[in-house]
Scaffold this motif. Structure first.
Motif, PDB file in Angstrom:
ATOM      1  N   PRO A 211       0.824  -1.221   0.000  1.00  0.00           N
ATOM      2  CA  PRO A 211       0.000   0.000   0.000  1.00  0.00           C
ATOM      3  C   PRO A 211       0.851   1.261   0.000  1.00  0.00           C
ATOM      4  N   LEU A 212       0.424   2.238  -0.740  1.00  0.00           N
ATOM      5  CA  LEU A 212       1.201   3.477  -0.857  1.00  0.00           C
ATOM      6  C   LEU A 212       1.346   4.170   0.497  1.00  0.00           C
ATOM      7  N   ALA A 213       0.305   4.085   1.339  1.00  0.00           N
ATOM      8  CA  ALA A 213       0.369   4.742   2.645  1.00  0.00           C
ATOM      9  C   ALA A 213       1.521   4.202   3.482  1.00  0.00           C
ATOM     10  N   HIS A 214       1.792   2.892   3.406  1.00  0.00           N
ATOM     11  CA  HIS A 214       2.901   2.315   4.167  1.00  0.00           C
ATOM     12  C   HIS A 214       4.238   2.794   3.606  1.00  0.00           C
ATOM     13  N   ARG A 215       4.345   2.836   2.291  1.00  0.00           N
ATOM     14  CA  ARG A 215       5.589   3.306   1.677  1.00  0.00           C
ATOM     15  C   ARG A 215       5.854   4.765   2.054  1.00  0.00           C
ATOM     16  N   LEU A 216       4.794   5.557   2.120  1.00  0.00           N
ATOM     17  CA  LEU A 216       4.964   6.963   2.479  1.00  0.00           C
ATOM     18  C   LEU A 216       5.302   7.116   3.960  1.00  0.00           C
ATOM     19  N   TRP A 217       4.686   6.294   4.816  1.00  0.00           N
ATOM     20  CA  TRP A 217       4.928   6.386   6.258  1.00  0.00           C
ATOM     21  C   TRP A 217       6.417   6.268   6.586  1.00  0.00           C
ATOM     22  N   VAL A 218       7.089   5.292   5.990  1.00  0.00           N
ATOM     23  CA  VAL A 218       8.491   5.063   6.346  1.00  0.00           C
ATOM     24  C   VAL A 218       9.397   6.185   5.855  1.00  0.00           C
ATOM     25  N   ARG A 219       8.869   7.078   5.034  1.00  0.00           N
ATOM     26  CA  ARG A 219       9.631   8.243   4.588  1.00  0.00           C
ATOM     27  C   ARG A 219       9.276   9.499   5.367  1.00  0.00           C
ATOM     28  N   LEU A 220       8.307   9.371   6.275  1.00  0.00           N
ATOM     29  CA  LEU A 220       7.881  10.514   7.071  1.00  0.00           C
ATOM     30  C   LEU A 220       8.117  10.332   8.564  1.00  0.00           C
ATOM     31  N   SER A 221       8.127   9.097   9.027  1.00  0.00           N
ATOM     32  CA  SER A 221       8.265   8.833  10.458  1.00  0.00           C
ATOM     33  C   SER A 221       9.276   7.726  10.711  1.00  0.00           C
ATOM     34  N   GLY A 222      10.028   7.878  11.797  1.00  0.00           N
ATOM     35  CA  GLY A 222      10.972   6.838  12.201  1.00  0.00           C
ATOM     36  C   GLY A 222      10.344   5.807  13.115  1.00  0.00           C
ATOM     37  N   ARG A 223       9.050   5.921  13.383  1.00  0.00           N
ATOM     38  CA  ARG A 223       8.360   4.983  14.268  1.00  0.00           C
ATOM     39  C   ARG A 223       7.696   3.858  13.477  1.00  0.00           C
ATOM     40  N   GLU A 224       7.583   2.716  14.131  1.00  0.00           N
ATOM     41  CA  GLU A 224       6.828   1.607  13.554  1.00  0.00           C
ATOM     42  C   GLU A 224       5.352   1.987  13.566  1.00  0.00           C
ATOM     43  N   PRO A 225       4.654   1.914  12.433  1.00  0.00           N
ATOM     44  CA  PRO A 225       3.252   2.347  12.415  1.00  0.00           C
ATOM     45  C   PRO A 225       2.310   1.275  12.948  1.00  0.00           C
ATOM     46  N   SER A 226       1.256   1.699  13.602  1.00  0.00           N
ATOM     47  CA  SER A 226       0.167   0.795  13.970  1.00  0.00           C
ATOM     48  C   SER A 226      -0.806   0.725  12.805  1.00  0.00           C
ATOM     49  N   GLU A 227      -1.689  -0.273  12.836  1.00  0.00           N
ATOM     50  CA  GLU A 227      -2.698  -0.370  11.787  1.00  0.00           C
ATOM     51  C   GLU A 227      -3.581   0.867  11.766  1.00  0.00           C
ATOM     52  N   ALA A 228      -3.926   1.372  12.950  1.00  0.00           N
ATOM     53  CA  ALA A 228      -4.773   2.569  13.024  1.00  0.00           C
ATOM     54  C   ALA A 228      -4.059   3.788  12.450  1.00  0.00           C
ATOM     55  N   SER A 229      -2.755   3.882  12.669  1.00  0.00           N
ATOM     56  CA  SER A 229      -1.996   5.014  12.133  1.00  0.00           C
ATOM     57  C   SER A 229      -1.931   4.966  10.609  1.00  0.00           C
ATOM     58  N   LEU A 230      -1.689   3.767  10.066  1.00  0.00           N
ATOM     59  CA  LEU A 230      -1.653   3.625   8.613  1.00  0.00           C
ATOM     60  C   LEU A 230      -3.016   3.913   8.001  1.00  0.00           C
ATOM     61  N   ARG A 231      -4.070   3.481   8.707  1.00  0.00           N
ATOM     62  CA  ARG A 231      -5.418   3.753   8.193  1.00  0.00           C
ATOM     63  C   ARG A 231      -5.679   5.259   8.171  1.00  0.00           C
ATOM     64  N   ALA A 232      -5.232   5.970   9.192  1.00  0.00           N
ATOM     65  CA  ALA A 232      -5.427   7.416   9.236  1.00  0.00           C
ATOM     66  C   ALA A 232      -4.653   8.100   8.112  1.00  0.00           C
ATOM     67  N   LEU A 233      -3.414   7.657   7.863  1.00  0.00           N
ATOM     68  CA  LEU A 233      -2.619   8.247   6.794  1.00  0.00           C
ATOM     69  C   LEU A 233      -3.251   7.965   5.439  1.00  0.00           C
ATOM     70  N   ASP A 234      -3.699   6.728   5.225  1.00  0.00           N
ATOM     71  CA  ASP A 234      -4.334   6.370   3.963  1.00  0.00           C
ATOM     72  C   ASP A 234      -5.608   7.194   3.751  1.00  0.00           C
ATOM     73  N   ALA A 235      -6.399   7.378   4.815  1.00  0.00           N
ATOM     74  CA  ALA A 235      -7.621   8.175   4.709  1.00  0.00           C
ATOM     75  C   ALA A 235      -7.299   9.639   4.428  1.00  0.00           C
ATOM     76  N   ALA A 236      -6.236  10.152   5.063  1.00  0.00           N
ATOM     77  CA  ALA A 236      -5.840  11.541   4.798  1.00  0.00           C
ATOM     78  C   ALA A 236      -5.505  11.731   3.323  1.00  0.00           C
ATOM     79  N   LEU A 237      -4.787  10.782   2.736  1.00  0.00           N
ATOM     80  CA  LEU A 237      -4.461  10.853   1.312  1.00  0.00           C
ATOM     81  C   LEU A 237      -5.733  10.856   0.470  1.00  0.00           C
ATOM     82  N   ALA A 238      -6.673   9.962   0.809  1.00  0.00           N
ATOM     83  CA  ALA A 238      -7.913   9.863   0.039  1.00  0.00           C
ATOM     84  C   ALA A 238      -8.771  11.121   0.189  1.00  0.00           C
ATOM     85  N   LEU A 239      -8.828  11.668   1.386  1.00  0.00           N
ATOM     86  CA  LEU A 239      -9.634  12.876   1.629  1.00  0.00           C
ATOM     87  C   LEU A 239      -9.084  14.089   0.895  1.00  0.00           C
ATOM     88  N   LEU A 240      -7.775  14.127   0.702  1.00  0.00           N
ATOM     89  CA  LEU A 240      -7.115  15.288   0.105  1.00  0.00           C
ATOM     90  C   LEU A 240      -6.899  15.164  -1.397  1.00  0.00           C
TER      91      LEU A 240
END
Length: 427
Positions: A211-240
């Protein structure tokens, strides 16, 4: 004035019977049932195309195009005239109605709640949902984009990095001048993941699949993402993905009207997006939230903003009288992330503190700032998210504009300078 209305449009637009020849301005006006001045207004607004007659003393028109416009005029409400000072562009992509917005007629927040960013992008481009679709980039495109981005100074901002990546990707695509729908869709499906892949990772995971959201996460944060965090990032991309004719989108359509290829049109949008009133707005809200968290209250932070004569970041929106629906949807997802609780509380404090003086609601920049501030991301991360998301919307507008008459985005200037002719200035 009310008594100076153009002649009524005929009940039935006559079919052209001109033996294939082009028609004059007067003939076009008669077919449309309007004055000749209105015909020229249609040309300046991109509703008609014209050609100069030999000698440049008049214009000619395609009778079939004129007849088609007459038919549309019977079906569509009148658009704003040039005198109204408001540019109006027909589009089937996004509708903003009240405090809701829709992608091709479907509630955008519902789409984001049930579909991934890539699926929403496909819907915007084609009107067809492709469940499970993911975007991948050719290795050659990623390689040239990474080399270009890696050569930039360390302090380079995200929009500069993405702009350079887009230009580099264009140089790796010898077919970029093919403006057919199929070719542009192919460009879209590879350009977006190329932009993400060109960004340096924050940790060892430099994945270029999934998923693109996961690929983008690792370029924005040094933390391991939770499923809820990835879902929020993916939704932010879709909303925008899109928001009607925002400033950057208008720039993209102007470029597409001149038949710039998709990479160049996207670059036009990136040039506009960097302003603090557009793509960079979430970074200001991010820094404000960190200040609120440091102080433990929003009161002194808001006071400092107002004392400096600045508007409070993340509040109010020119097209929504109530809460931005994108903010509402994203806040709901952020409430499911325990790490986001402090930033969410700070955001609510900002809204309630400001509400004592002005009835302003949270906009998507504030919600995006909660996501980035609570995820260990830099203040500029919201801008990156915005650019990646909006690139899909720009592609949708590029495709739509390619279907219109070329060079129609050519408004006339209202000259207010010195009356000519003036004498040649002296040395």
């Amino acid at each position: 004035m009310r008594d100076q209305q153009p002649a009524p449009v005929p009940a039935r637009a006559p079919e052209p019977t001109h033996g294939g020849r082009r028609i004059s301005t007067r003939e076009a006006a008669d077919l449309l049932g309007v004055k000749p001045e209105t015909v020229y207004a249609y040309v300046s607004r991109g509703r008609l195309s014209s050609r100069s007659t030999p000698g440049g003393r008049g214009s000619t028109f395609d009778p079939e195009e004129v007849a088609a416009l007459a038919r549309r005029n019977r079906r569509e409400p009148a658009e704003s005239t040039p005198a109204a000072g408001k540019l109006s562009v027909r589009t089937r992509i996004t509708l903003i109605d009240g405090n809701r917005y829709y992608f091709r007629g479907v509630d955008a927040t519902e789409l984001a709640a049930h579909h991934s960013y890539e699926e929403v992008a496909e819907w915007l481009w084609t009107g067809v949902l492709r469940p499970g679709v993911t975007f991948t980039a050719p290795a050659a495109s990623v390689e040239v984009a990474r080399r270009a981005v890696d050569s930039l100074p360390e302090h380079t901002g995200p929009t500069d990095r993405l702009r350079v990546a887009a230009v580099a990707a264009a140089t790796a695509d010898p077919l970029r001048f093919d403006l057919s729908e199929e070719a542009v869709l192919g460009t879209a499906r590879t350009l977006i993941p190329t932009l993400v892949a060109a960004l340096p990772p924050k940790w060892h995971d430099r994945r270029d699949d999934g998923p693109l959201a996961h690929r983008l996460w690792v370029r924005l944060s040094g933390r391991e993402p939770s499923e809820a965090s990835l879902r929020a990032l993916d939704a932010a991309l879709a909303l925008l993905v899109d928001h009607d004719l925002a400033a950057s989108t208008l720039a993209v359509r102007v470029a597409a009207s001149a038949r710039a290829h998709a990479y160049a049109a996207v670059s036009a949008g990136l040039g506009v997006l960097e302003g603090p009133l557009h793509g960079a707005a979430s970074g200001l809200a991010h820094r404000m939230l960190l200040d609120v968290l440091d102080h433990g209250t929003a009161v002194p932070v808001i006071a400092d903003e107002l004392r400096a004569g600045r508007r409070v970041p993340g509040l109010g929106h020119r097209v929504y009288s109530g809460e931005d629906p994108r903010a509402r949807a994203l806040f709901a997802l952020l409430e499911e992330i325990p790490d986001a609780a402090p930033a969410l509380a700070a955001a609510r404090d900002v809204v309630s503190t400001t509400a004592r003086h002005a009835p302003l609601h949270a906009n998507v920049d504030l919600a995006l700032a909660v996501l980035t501030a609570s995820s260990g991301m830099h203040a500029s991360a919201g801008e990156t998210i915005f650019v990646v998301a909006r690139t899909a919307g720009w592609i949708a507008h590029i495709l739509e504009e390619y279907g219109e008459s070329p060079l129609r985005m050519r408004p006339s200037g209202h000259y207010v300078g010195e009356t000519p002719p003036r004498p040649l200035p002296e040395r």
